[in-house]
Motif scaffolding. Sequence first.
Motif, PDB file in Angstrom:
ATOM      1  N   GLY A  88      31.710 -15.259 -26.886  1.00 37.51           N
ATOM      2  CA  GLY A  88      30.265 -15.171 -26.955  1.00 37.51           C
ATOM      3  C   GLY A  88      29.670 -15.638 -25.642  1.00 37.51           C
ATOM      4  N   GLY A  89      28.757 -16.601 -25.720  1.00 38.50           N
ATOM      5  CA  GLY A  89      28.149 -17.160 -24.517  1.00 38.50           C
ATOM      6  C   GLY A  89      28.947 -18.264 -23.876  1.00 38.50           C
ATOM      7  N   ALA A  90      30.101 -18.591 -24.444  1.00 39.95           N
ATOM      8  CA  ALA A  90      30.976 -19.623 -23.894  1.00 39.95           C
ATOM      9  C   ALA A  90      32.173 -18.972 -23.198  1.00 39.95           C
ATOM     10  CB  ALA A  90      31.446 -20.565 -25.006  1.00 39.95           C
ATOM     11  N   THR A  91      32.954 -19.796 -22.534  1.00 41.95           N
ATOM     12  CA  THR A  91      34.147 -19.327 -21.839  1.00 41.95           C
ATOM     13  C   THR A  91      35.324 -20.236 -22.192  1.00 41.95           C
ATOM     14  OG1 THR A  91      32.874 -18.444 -19.980  1.00 41.95           O
ATOM     15  CG2 THR A  91      35.209 -18.901 -19.589  1.00 41.95           C
ATOM     16  N   ILE A  92      36.454 -19.618 -22.523  1.00 42.31           N
ATOM     17  CA  ILE A  92      37.696 -20.344 -22.722  1.00 42.31           C
ATOM     18  C   ILE A  92      38.449 -20.324 -21.396  1.00 42.31           C
ATOM     19  CG2 ILE A  92      39.870 -20.482 -24.007  1.00 42.31           C
ATOM     20  CD1 ILE A  92      38.509 -18.770 -26.190  1.00 42.31           C
ATOM     21  N   ARG A  93      38.732 -21.492 -20.843  1.00 38.10           N
ATOM     22  CA  ARG A  93      39.503 -21.583 -19.597  1.00 38.10           C
ATOM     23  C   ARG A  93      40.916 -22.053 -19.921  1.00 38.10           C
ATOM     24  NH1 ARG A  93      38.535 -26.038 -14.847  1.00 38.10           N
ATOM     25  NH2 ARG A  93      40.301 -25.432 -13.505  1.00 38.10           N
ATOM     26  N   LEU A 100      44.508 -32.747 -16.041  1.00 41.78           N
ATOM     27  CA  LEU A 100      43.525 -32.950 -17.104  1.00 41.78           C
ATOM     28  C   LEU A 100      42.644 -34.155 -16.805  1.00 41.78           C
ATOM     29  CD1 LEU A 100      45.681 -32.220 -20.283  1.00 41.78           C
ATOM     30  CD2 LEU A 100      44.299 -30.632 -18.921  1.00 41.78           C
ATOM     31  N   PHE A 101      43.239 -35.189 -16.212  1.00 47.28           N
ATOM     32  CA  PHE A 101      42.475 -36.399 -15.888  1.00 47.28           C
ATOM     33  C   PHE A 101      41.432 -36.145 -14.792  1.00 47.28           C
ATOM     34  CE2 PHE A 101      45.625 -39.945 -17.363  1.00 47.28           C
ATOM     35  CZ  PHE A 101      45.433 -39.542 -18.672  1.00 47.28           C
ATOM     36  N   ALA A 102      41.539 -35.032 -14.086  1.00 50.20           N
ATOM     37  CA  ALA A 102      40.552 -34.694 -13.064  1.00 50.20           C
ATOM     38  C   ALA A 102      39.269 -34.131 -13.669  1.00 50.20           C
ATOM     39  CB  ALA A 102      41.144 -33.696 -12.071  1.00 50.20           C
ATOM     40  N   LEU A 103      39.301 -33.810 -14.957  1.00 53.29           N
ATOM     41  CA  LEU A 103      38.099 -33.319 -15.632  1.00 53.29           C
ATOM     42  C   LEU A 103      37.137 -34.482 -15.864  1.00 53.29           C
ATOM     43  CD1 LEU A 103      39.872 -31.024 -18.253  1.00 53.29           C
ATOM     44  CD2 LEU A 103      38.560 -30.266 -16.251  1.00 53.29           C
ATOM     45  N   PRO A 104      35.866 -34.205 -16.125  1.00 56.96           N
ATOM     46  CA  PRO A 104      34.910 -35.293 -16.362  1.00 56.96           C
ATOM     47  C   PRO A 104      35.348 -36.220 -17.489  1.00 56.96           C
ATOM     48  CG  PRO A 104      33.759 -33.209 -16.055  1.00 56.96           C
ATOM     49  CD  PRO A 104      35.214 -32.875 -16.127  1.00 56.96           C
ATOM     50  N   LEU A 130      40.207 -25.211 -22.381  1.00 60.28           N
ATOM     51  CA  LEU A 130      38.938 -25.882 -22.148  1.00 60.28           C
ATOM     52  C   LEU A 130      37.810 -24.927 -22.515  1.00 60.28           C
ATOM     53  CD1 LEU A 130      37.418 -28.370 -20.987  1.00 60.28           C
ATOM     54  CD2 LEU A 130      37.498 -27.224 -18.759  1.00 60.28           C
ATOM     55  N   ILE A 131      37.004 -25.327 -23.496  1.00 57.52           N
ATOM     56  CA  ILE A 131      35.865 -24.524 -23.940  1.00 57.52           C
ATOM     57  C   ILE A 131      34.634 -25.418 -23.835  1.00 57.52           C
ATOM     58  CG2 ILE A 131      34.994 -22.945 -25.702  1.00 57.52           C
ATOM     59  CD1 ILE A 131      37.713 -23.088 -27.090  1.00 57.52           C
ATOM     60  N   ASP A 132      33.817 -25.176 -22.828  1.00 58.35           N
ATOM     61  CA  ASP A 132      32.717 -26.077 -22.491  1.00 58.35           C
ATOM     62  C   ASP A 132      33.280 -27.490 -22.317  1.00 58.35           C
ATOM     63  OD1 ASP A 132      30.965 -23.981 -22.425  1.00 58.35           O
ATOM     64  OD2 ASP A 132      30.013 -24.417 -24.332  1.00 58.35           O
ATOM     65  N   ASP A 133      32.900 -28.443 -23.171  1.00 58.91           N
ATOM     66  CA  ASP A 133      33.404 -29.806 -22.996  1.00 58.91           C
ATOM     67  C   ASP A 133      34.491 -30.155 -24.000  1.00 58.91           C
ATOM     68  OD1 ASP A 133      31.827 -29.917 -25.290  1.00 58.91           O
ATOM     69  OD2 ASP A 133      31.008 -31.913 -24.820  1.00 58.91           O
ATOM     70  N   LEU A 134      35.057 -29.139 -24.661  1.00 54.87           N
ATOM     71  CA  LEU A 134      36.138 -29.354 -25.627  1.00 54.87           C
ATOM     72  C   LEU A 134      37.463 -28.972 -24.977  1.00 54.87           C
ATOM     73  CD1 LEU A 134      34.589 -27.775 -28.852  1.00 54.87           C
ATOM     74  CD2 LEU A 134      34.533 -30.178 -28.140  1.00 54.87           C
ATOM     75  N   LEU A 135      38.428 -29.887 -24.980  1.00 59.03           N
ATOM     76  CA  LEU A 135      39.723 -29.664 -24.361  1.00 59.03           C
ATOM     77  C   LEU A 135      40.811 -29.792 -25.417  1.00 59.03           C
ATOM     78  CD1 LEU A 135      41.438 -29.304 -21.760  1.00 59.03           C
ATOM     79  CD2 LEU A 135      41.422 -31.816 -21.556  1.00 59.03           C
ATOM     80  N   PHE A 136      41.496 -28.693 -25.682  1.00 57.61           N
ATOM     81  CA  PHE A 136      42.571 -28.653 -26.673  1.00 57.61           C
ATOM     82  C   PHE A 136      43.899 -28.738 -25.928  1.00 57.61           C
ATOM     83  CE2 PHE A 136      38.824 -26.676 -28.330  1.00 57.61           C
ATOM     84  CZ  PHE A 136      38.717 -27.187 -29.614  1.00 57.61           C
ATOM     85  N   VAL A 137      44.617 -29.856 -26.089  1.00 54.55           N
ATOM     86  CA  VAL A 137      45.721 -30.191 -25.182  1.00 54.55           C
ATOM     87  C   VAL A 137      47.104 -29.916 -25.763  1.00 54.55           C
ATOM     88  CG1 VAL A 137      44.364 -31.925 -23.984  1.00 54.55           C
ATOM     89  CG2 VAL A 137      45.764 -32.620 -25.950  1.00 54.55           C
ATOM     90  N   GLY A 138      47.198 -29.360 -26.972  1.00 56.81           N
ATOM     91  CA  GLY A 138      48.512 -29.121 -27.540  1.00 56.81           C
ATOM     92  C   GLY A 138      49.297 -30.409 -27.650  1.00 56.81           C
TER      93      GLY A 138
END
Length: 288
Positions: free
Chosen positions: A134-139, A192-196, A154-162
């Motif tokens: 939709g209006g979001a992006t899965i990275r 991953l730690f480089a993310l906000p 990474l979907i907006d500020d949600l990070l799914f790390v397995g």
Amino acid sequence: MSSLQFLSYFDKDSNTFSYLVWEMASRAAVVIDPVLNFDPASGRTSTVAAERIVQDIKANQLQLTYILETHVHADHLSGAAALKALCGGAVPVGIGEQICRVQQVFGALFALPTQADGRPFDLLLADDATLPLGGATIRVLHTPGHTPACVSYLIDDLLFVGDTLFMPDFGTARCDFPGGDAATLYRSIQKLFALPDNTRMLMCHDYGAPGRPDVANETSVGAQKAQNIHVGQSRIEADFVTLRTSRDATLSMPKLLLPAVQVNMQAGELPAAEANGIRYLKLPLNQF
């Protein structure tokens, strides 16, 4: 930033969390790491977990756009194929493009007729690839170390790390599976730690921890950096490799590794039935 909602689902038999994530405006949705119910004693499977997700898709009037796997799991059977079938069979199933390496190793072990080219997955996702939701992006973030094919989403500020990281009080994933490597995992975690710091981090597994018997599935990048017992507080790579390697040497094999890998590297598809109409999973003897 798009408005996202998500639901989590906990499979207590394998301590696995699955996720249904959607973008509010478009109702476009993705499922991450679905589970196929499996009883190893009887060899019976069921789609109870997948059906629950489908119920929520319908209740929230969502359009399932993707089914994504973070890696080839060793502790549960993937529900990707079952969920895809329940949703009409047209939803693409994606995984990191390094799945081919996993298929090559385990295809040979089980003497399976796999081409080690990523099939039957529909999407082979490269590092830093993006998918619209939709209006979001899965990275897609390639985060190997636990396995060579691991990715985080990474979907907006949600990070799914397995299985890259667990809750801070439980640490990090093992690295002693074929293609795993502790130094590689350390570098993936630093990525991953480089993310906000306020990025919300969603786990694939939790087993509780001393002083915290209840399971949990959400933390943050900042909390992991400060508190993770294996890699937090700026632990250097050499110390982490020593810790992780020593710990891995004490761990037993996951009880579902052999059946799970056979199914999961085939996008959750069960083996074809043999001449008698029965499907079989193989058990290689004296190999581990």
